[in-house]
Design a protein around this motif. Structure first.
Motif, mmCIF file in Angstrom:
data_model
loop_
_atom_site.group_PDB
_atom_site.id
_atom_site.type_symbol
_atom_site.label_atom_id
_atom_site.label_comp_id
_atom_site.label_asym_id
_atom_site.label_seq_id
_atom_site.Cartn_x
_atom_site.Cartn_y
_atom_site.Cartn_z
ATOM 1 N N GLY A 164 -74.142 12.823 11.777
ATOM 2 C CA GLY A 164 -75.452 13.355 11.177
ATOM 3 C C GLY A 164 -75.939 12.858 9.738
ATOM 4 O O GLY A 164 -76.811 12.675 9.464
ATOM 5 N N ALA A 165 -74.592 12.667 8.965
ATOM 6 C CA ALA A 165 -74.734 12.129 7.628
ATOM 7 C C ALA A 165 -75.127 10.697 7.699
ATOM 8 O O ALA A 165 -75.630 10.279 6.523
ATOM 9 N N ALA A 166 -74.979 10.219 8.632
ATOM 10 C CA ALA A 166 -75.418 8.632 8.478
ATOM 11 C C ALA A 166 -76.796 8.286 8.677
ATOM 12 O O ALA A 166 -77.401 7.266 8.196
ATOM 13 N N GLY A 167 -77.606 9.412 8.807
ATOM 14 C CA GLY A 167 -79.065 9.257 8.490
ATOM 15 C C GLY A 167 -79.890 8.877 9.520
ATOM 16 O O GLY A 167 -80.913 8.679 9.515
ATOM 17 N N TRP A 168 -79.296 8.700 10.807
ATOM 18 C CA TRP A 168 -80.409 8.070 11.968
ATOM 19 C C TRP A 168 -81.111 9.214 12.770
ATOM 20 O O TRP A 168 -81.629 8.888 13.731
ATOM 21 N N LEU A 240 -74.990 25.095 1.241
ATOM 22 C CA LEU A 240 -73.356 25.056 1.557
ATOM 23 C C LEU A 240 -72.874 23.726 1.192
ATOM 24 O O LEU A 240 -73.715 22.771 1.413
ATOM 25 N N ARG A 241 -71.616 23.701 0.944
ATOM 26 C CA ARG A 241 -70.921 22.447 0.773
ATOM 27 C C ARG A 241 -70.718 21.678 1.817
ATOM 28 O O ARG A 241 -70.695 22.172 3.132
ATOM 29 N N TRP A 242 -70.741 20.208 2.037
ATOM 30 C CA TRP A 242 -70.447 19.479 2.970
ATOM 31 C C TRP A 242 -69.214 19.844 3.779
ATOM 32 O O TRP A 242 -69.279 19.962 5.231
ATOM 33 N N LEU A 294 -77.058 19.454 9.115
ATOM 34 C CA LEU A 294 -76.441 18.307 8.329
ATOM 35 C C LEU A 294 -77.345 17.630 7.420
ATOM 36 O O LEU A 294 -76.891 16.427 6.950
ATOM 37 N N LEU A 295 -78.748 18.136 7.368
ATOM 38 C CA LEU A 295 -79.508 17.275 6.329
ATOM 39 C C LEU A 295 -78.760 17.607 5.154
ATOM 40 O O LEU A 295 -78.605 18.666 4.593
ATOM 41 N N PRO A 296 -79.052 16.566 4.149
ATOM 42 C CA PRO A 296 -78.919 16.761 3.036
ATOM 43 C C PRO A 296 -79.818 17.377 2.046
ATOM 44 O O PRO A 296 -80.900 17.363 2.361
ATOM 45 N N ASP A 297 -79.452 18.336 1.200
ATOM 46 C CA ASP A 297 -80.716 19.073 0.641
ATOM 47 C C ASP A 297 -80.982 18.840 -0.722
ATOM 48 O O ASP A 297 -81.600 19.492 -1.547
#
Length: 648
Positions: A164-168, A240-242, A294-297
């Motif tokens: 999810g964090a890889a951004g695809w 929330l923290r990662w 999992l999206l960065p905020d």
């Protein structure tokens, strides 16, 4: 198979996890392996390939909701490149970008399903529950997609959080593909609820106890997992923290993988199990919730890289170094504050520097004031003072913890979405602001996530910007307020970890309209707040525009005249981006316009251009149409205004 007693405990177990997950870990950033990022190149040809992957990743993140996305990506200027990438990847899987190839193949099969390419395939064969596997899943099995599906649903090495964090947008694409696949099967006679639909005969495949049991267990587990995710992504407002987000993603992945492995051990093929998991009753919401989870905020960006459409002749010292401030995603309020504080300490106050070999005070800034202003300050004087000016090199922007066009663009493209005419207007004012020490007053109507205001923050010297950002959507305005606070622009930056300074941005959650309007009913859509030109209420959206918060609603309204009744002086730049309500905004600024107190109007045009031109010209403004943009300035003003002779 998972026993019934365990299923009864799943709901309790997942909900018991929720309080603990918020304090599970203090880690702020994910560790994403290079094979998921696809950003390493050792040759010019590999660099071209990486640029193609980057384009693909950006487009699927921003435009995943478009029904025509497969054709947009797989045809046109990138068709040859993507076709070659797929062919090369099928020959050398270990050397290629597997998430990118999976995305391309998934979109290709979606295009085939939408074009009726599998017209002779039955729904039983498409699921692989008969004697053979045919159609979409068969075609995916011939490339790398099925192996990537295998890693997602059966493997142990591929971490869902890292994916999810890889951004695809992998989980959002899963929801998209599942929806299209289900519709494809329904048009071929598949019962709406497989295994439980009335009228199934003994000979039907899904009347088999094994298939029905697999679906029952899958539904139960995925429903429990979905309930947990929905609680966090919809009902929880905390950032929330990662580490906490990652822990929950791993927990849910383990639940699903245990079920899929048990189903294969019981005799079903992997293709069939993948199909059943994709088609579960709650799977669409599950994958969307995982995507949101999992999206960065928040995103950290740097200048001038965040303004790729503008060729600035400014030499910004360390700002010009792409490596001095890498763009990066952020999770959790504490990481937002630390990143903002770090920017202030290290890079925000980099002075303009002369070009190599230049004499002090020369070749610093090549931006010319309009000819009628050059008598006030010579270009050399502006250059000399520009040497002492300080400009911000970076910023942290708070983005939505859901899918929306502007937030997705900031996350994926890592560039500000601000129209070139607005940027040019800001650039035109730069020399005068530097040479006179004046404070530029910039009003942005339809500010969204604050892209243009952040551009102004960079283009104006530190302490010489007074911004007013009007945004109709309350949730988006709240994000913009957080961005202002993080960057020390709201007067409360010190307590949020950012350094406070004399540049200020005032954020107001209002729709600007014509006099007498106090409330506007419309549609809170992905691209912003929209009202019909006749003023009616939009029907409820079906979500086809991709928004996660799309709904009918009403917003507070005021006029620009009322908002500035207690302010003296001029508005130097007024930018308007309001999805068709431009004339209404300008009617609400009649007093300011009649007094020629707005020096430059830059409006993105959606409504009747002739009416807008007639209205402005009737109030003493000259107008010029530049594509979809309308520029206006007072006819008689000697003040600095929009530069109509500039090349846009």
């Amino acid at each position: 198979m998972v026993r019934t007693t365990m299923l009864r405990l799943l709901f309790a177990a997942t909900h018991a996890w929720l309080p603990a997950v918020q304090c599970f870990s203090t880690h702020d950033r994910p560790s994403v392996p290079e094979e998921l990022l696809c950003t390493s190149a050792s040759s010019a040809k590999e660099l071209q390939t990486l640029q193609a992957w980057a384009h693909l990743r950006s487009e699927v993140n921003r435009l995943f909701f478009l029904p025509g996305l497969p054709w947009r990506l797989l045809q046109g200027e990138h068709e040859v490149t993507f076709t070659e990438l797929v062919r090369t990847g099928q020959r050398h899987q270990s050397q290629q970008c597997l998430p990118g190839l999976w995305t391309l193949e998934l979109l290709w099969v979606e295009a085939q399903m939408r074009s009726e390419a599998y017209s002779d395939v039955t729904w039983v064969d498409a699921l692989g529950l008969g004697n053979r596997l045919r159609g979409p899943m068969q075609e995916l099995g011939q490339g790398v997609a099925l192996s990537f599906f295998d890693s997602i649903f059966f493997g142990t090495k591929l971490d869902w959080a890292s994916l999810g964090a890889a951004g695809w947008a992998t989980f959002r694409l899963l929801a998209r593909f599942a929806s299209v696949f289900k519709e494809f099967l329904l048009t071929r006679g598949m019962p709406f609820r497989m295994g439980f639909a009335p009228g199934l005969k003994d000979g039907d495949v899904l009347a088999d106890p094994l298939a029905g049991k697999v679906q029952h267990h899958s539904d139960a587990i995925l429903t429990a997992a979905n309930a947990s995710l929905q609680h966090l992504t919809v009902n929880t407002t905390a950032s929330l923290r990662w580490g906490s987000l990652s822990a929950l993603a791993k927990y849910i992945a383990a639940l699903i993988r245990d079920t899929t492995k048990a189903a294969v051990a019981a005799g079903l093929s992997k293709a069939s199990v993948i199909s059943l998991v994709l088609l579960c009753e709650v799977c669409g919401e599950l994958w969307k919730a995982l995507d949101r989870l999992l999206l960065p905020d928040a995103v950290q960006h740097s200048f001038p890289a965040a303004l790729p459409g503008l060729q600035l002749p400014l030499r910004f010292g360390r700002c010009a170094s792409a490596q001095s401030l890498p763009s990066r995603h952020l999770w959790g309020s504490s990481s937002h504050a630390r990143s903002a504080q770090s920017l202030q300490a290290r890079l925000s106050f980099a002075p303009l520097q002369s070009a190599p070999g230049s004499a002090p005070g020369t070749d610093i800034i090549e931006l010319q004031s309009p000819r009628h202003m050059q008598s006030q300050a010579s270009h050399s004087d502006a250059s000399a003072k520009a040497t002492d000016a300080v400009h911000r090199c970076g910023f942290v922007v708070r983005v939505a913890k859901y899918r929306s066009l502007f937030s997705d663009s900031l996350r994926s493209r890592r560039a500000l979405m601000c129209g070139i005419p607005i940027l040019k207007a800001l650039v035109d004012w730069h020399s005068t602001v530097v040479s006179t020490g004046m404070v530029l007053r910039y009003v942005d109507v339809g500010a969204a996530t604050g892209d243009c205001m952040l551009a102004a923050l960079h283009l104006m010297p530190e302490g010489q910007l007074q911004g007013f950002a009007f945004e109709a959507k309350p949730a988006v305005a709240a994000l913009l307020r957080e961005t202002a606070a993080l960057n020390g622009l709201s007067g409360s930056g010190a307590r949020r970890g950012a350094r406070s300074n004399s540049s200020r941005v005032f954020v107001r959650s209002l729709a600007l309209a014509e006099p007498g309007t106090r409330l506007i009913r419309g549609q809170l859509k992905n691209i912003g707040f929209q009202v019909k030109s006749e003023g009616g209420l939009f029907p409820a959206s079906d979500g086809s525009d991709g928004s996660d918060d799309c709904s009918p609603g009403a917003v507070r309204a005021s006029t620009l005249d009322h908002q500035f009744v207690s302010h003296s002086g001029h508005i130097h730049i007024l930018s308007i981006f309001v999805n068709g309500a431009e004339l209404s905004v300008l009617r609400g600024a009649t007093g300011l316009l009649q007094a020629a107190r707005i020096d430059c109007v830059v409006a993105r045009i959606y409504a009747d251009v002739a009416k807008l031109e007639s209205f402005l010209e009737g109030l003493g403004y000259e107008t010029e149409l530049r594509g979809p943009w309308l520029l206006a300035r007072p006819r008689t003003s000697l003040r600095m205004t929009c530069s109509h002779d500039a090349s846009f």
